[in-house]
Motif scaffolding. Structure first.
Motif, PDB file in Angstrom:
ATOM      1  N   HIS A 176       0.826  -1.212   0.000  1.00  0.00           N
ATOM      2  CA  HIS A 176       0.000   0.000   0.000  1.00  0.00           C
ATOM      3  C   HIS A 176       0.859   1.260   0.000  1.00  0.00           C
TER       4      HIS A 176
ATOM      5  N   GLU B  62       1.022   6.684  -6.888  1.00  0.00           N
ATOM      6  CA  GLU B  62      -0.091   7.588  -7.201  1.00  0.00           C
ATOM      7  C   GLU B  62       0.337   9.045  -7.119  1.00  0.00           C
ATOM      8  N   HIS B  63       1.310   9.336  -6.244  1.00  0.00           N
ATOM      9  CA  HIS B  63       1.816  10.709  -6.111  1.00  0.00           C
ATOM     10  C   HIS B  63       2.636  11.140  -7.328  1.00  0.00           C
TER      11      HIS B  63
ATOM     12  N   THR C 101       2.062  11.628 -10.292  1.00  0.00           N
ATOM     13  CA  THR C 101       1.078  11.890 -11.349  1.00  0.00           C
ATOM     14  C   THR C 101       1.659  12.647 -12.535  1.00  0.00           C
TER      15      THR C 101
ATOM     16  N   GLN D 240       2.133   1.707  -3.519  1.00  0.00           N
ATOM     17  CA  GLN D 240       1.013   2.137  -4.363  1.00  0.00           C
ATOM     18  C   GLN D 240       0.716   3.619  -4.167  1.00  0.00           C
ATOM     19  N   LYS D 241       0.707   4.056  -2.915  1.00  0.00           N
ATOM     20  CA  LYS D 241       0.436   5.463  -2.601  1.00  0.00           C
ATOM     21  C   LYS D 241       1.509   6.359  -3.198  1.00  0.00           C
TER      22      LYS D 241
END
Length: 602
Positions: free
Chosen positions: A412, A419-420, A422, A415-416
């Motif tokens: 997790h 996602e940052h 972007t 994954q986080k």
């Protein structure tokens, strides 16, 4: 003539403006970074230091001494890299010398302290080299003192800035590596950029930097792609840094003890705290010694050799990342440029970096002396973001294979972090291996082979996900207490097995959760059952390869290797110690076999 008393508000404002200006120049500093090693992170390291200074000076301040006290404390906490720690010692040197002056808020006391602090900065460096940050610091300090400490800072600073600029330009001629690459020293330029912002703020009395960094945004330690080919492979592998509290030895004693373990050593000290920087092949020995003379409260160890190899001879356009729970031989990891996110282990009050500042065999010795159970933690979000930031500048895509989600929060966290990212065009895929230890390692090995074979990123992702069902790990555990305490196996079943002295085989279910798969009344019986299970698996599905791993039980692991080689007609791909995190839950003496089958087990 203007007042020769320093306004503490103006001083604080000047420090903040210098810090912001340096942060805004971090990418350029990264690009010219070739000394002492071409790791392209000087700008990011200095930006991290300046960010800490900005954060620690946001609260109310009431005097010049308090300004310097906050900056000195913040610089020891936030220093990173060779130049950052020299910066920290210099700021602490100014503060220490200012405390000895009668008029602590006068221009005269300030410029005198600035010059006296140069001696402390030099002493922090085991082997000072001219043509670096220390040279520009000295030139600036001497220029401030040229007029016998007379005049206001508005009068003294511009001339000192000119002299610092001349010293900076001269660094290119002082070091061969800078001359070859036609750049100035990155650390020296970082100091110049800082005092340029500092000087302009004092003279103009207003914000001179147009881009203000949001204090709530953390600085990523991005390591830029080197533009310079005239560099050599680092002599030592790890850039190791440790922050110590309650230090009991002097700077000179620390330098003397550590000098045999590496080079590029800088030791910054102030008020019982010390920040140590050293390039070393033995970061575990560095930490082992430092733990005897103080309390480690921060540490890092960057793999400079891997960074250098990626910069100069990248093997593939796809980056492969895993965490330190994946048990793979260290040589294999380096030779195949696999990037590893290390887990953290807390024993007593000391934190360790898995497989870098602690090995599993050391863990059992250290843990014996502690009353509390050791704990582990996943990589921090910031450390994952830093690695991804480094990789996105060098690779077209990034594949991350983590330990089973049911065993750790690492999946997790990664994954986080992904996602940052972007703004990046780099593809990032994060896969839950549903495995741990050598089974996770074998999955990484398969993914690496597909990357080296030139398969497309999407195909590798699909194959990796499918491969998870073709892996199995069987663990022979002597003492069930560590697995029960850590929650790695069901507590009810574990306690019953322990009560009647059964020796279970521990494995993972399809979701990566620990389970007890079979029982025996002795370790020998347990071992026979595991070998029998593997023999049946081999007959049914054909074992493609396997690995034997152990928790400080090499002799037993070698016996398993010999028996399995005979029974399966196949030698293991490797035999090795398990990661410290796995050793914590498996317990001393455990031995395991991880297998990869040619087809999924039905």
């Amino acid at each position: 003539m203007e007042s020769r008393i320093i306004d503490y508000k103006e001083l604080l404002f000047a420090f903040q403006q210098g810090a912001i200006q340096l942060i805004n120049e971090k990418q350029e500093l990264n690009q010219i970074n070739v000394f002492p090693v071409s790791d392209g992170d000087t700008g990011s390291n200095l930006a991290s230091l300046m960010q800490t200074i900005l954060e620690e000076t946001k609260s109310e301040t009431s005097s010049v001494v308090e300004v310097f006290e906050k900056i000195a404390e913040a610089s020891l906490l936030g220093a990173r890299g060779n130049s950052g720690i020299i910066f920290a010692q210099y700021f602490n040197g100014i503060y220490n010398n200012l405390l000895l002056q009668e008029e602590k808020n006068s221009v005269s006391s300030f410029v005198k302290s600035v010059k006296l602090a140069i001696g402390e900065a030099y002493q922090a460096i085991a082997n000072p080299v001219e043509g670096t940050i220390i040279t520009v610091m000295r030139s600036w300090a001497e220029a401030l003192n040229e007029n016998g400490q007379r005049g206001s800072l508005e009068e003294l600073l511009p001339n000192a800035l000119v002299k610092a600029s001349e010293a900076l330009e001269n660094t290119t001629k002082q070091l061969k590596i800078l001359q070859k690459n036609q750049v100035v020293d990155a650390g020296a330029k970082g100091f110049y950029v800082f005092i340029e912002g500092f000087t302009q703020a004092f003279i103009n009395k207003e914000t001179v930097v147009t881009k203000i960094v949001d204090f709530d945004d953390s600085i990523k330690i991005e390591i830029s792609e080197s533009l310079h080919q005239n560099t050599s492979e680092p002599t030592y592998r790890y850039c190791t840094e440790i922050l110590l509290d309650q230090v009991t030895e002097s700077k000179r004693e620390i330098q003397e003890k550590l000098k045999l373990l590496g080079d590029s050593m800088v030791v910054a000290m102030s008020r019982n705290k010390a920040r140590i920087h050293i390039h070393s092949n033995q970061p575990d020995q560095v930490l082992s010694y430092l733990s005897t003379i103080g309390q480690p409260i921060q540490q890092k160890a960057d793999d400079m050799l891997l960074q250098y190899q990626v910069n100069t001879q990248k093997k593939a356009p796809i980056a492969l990342v895993t965490d330190s729970i994946a048990d793979l031989p260290a040589d294999y990891v380096l030779n195949n440029q696999i990037h590893v996110l290390p887990m953290n282990i807390l024993i007593g009050n000391t934190s360790y970096i898995d497989k870098i500042t602690i090995q599993s065999n050391q863990f059992f010795d250290i843990n014996k002396t502690e009353d509390e159970r050791a704990t582990s933690s996943q990589p921090t979000l910031k450390s994952v973001e830093n690695l991804l930031s480094f990789l996105e500048t060098r690779y077209e895509s990034i594949l991350v294979i983590t330990v089973a989600e049911s065993l750790s929060g690492t999946f997790h966290t990664v994954q986080k972090a992904a996602e940052h990212m972007t703004s990046t065009t780099t593809k990032i895929e994060v896969i839950d291996s549903k495995q741990n230890s050598a089974a996770q390692g074998l999955l990484v090995m398969s993914a690496n082979e597909w990357i080296q074979a030139g398969l497309s990123f999407d195909e590798i992702v699909e194959r990796t996900k499918n491969k998870r069902g073709q892996l199995k790990i069987l663990v022979s555990v002597d003492d069930l207490n560590p697995m029960i305490d850590s929650g790695r196996i069901p507590q009810f079943a574990g306690k019953i097995a322990k009560k009647i002295n059964l020796k279970p085989i521990v494995s993972l279910n399809k979701e990566g959760e620990g389970k007890l798969s079979d029982f025996a009344f002795s370790l020998k019986g347990n071992e026979r059952k595991i070998i029998h299970q593997l023999k049946k698996l081999h007959e049914k599905n054909k074992i493609k390869r396997y690995a034997v791993i152990h928790a400080n039980s090499e002799e037993r692991a070698i016996q398993w290797k010999n028996k399995l080689s005979e029974q399966l007609g196949l030698k293991p791909s490797y035999v090795m110690d398990i990661s410290t995190v796995v050793a914590m839950s498996a317990g001393q003496g455990s031995v395991a076999v991880a297998v990869e089958m040619d087809k999924e087990e039905l």
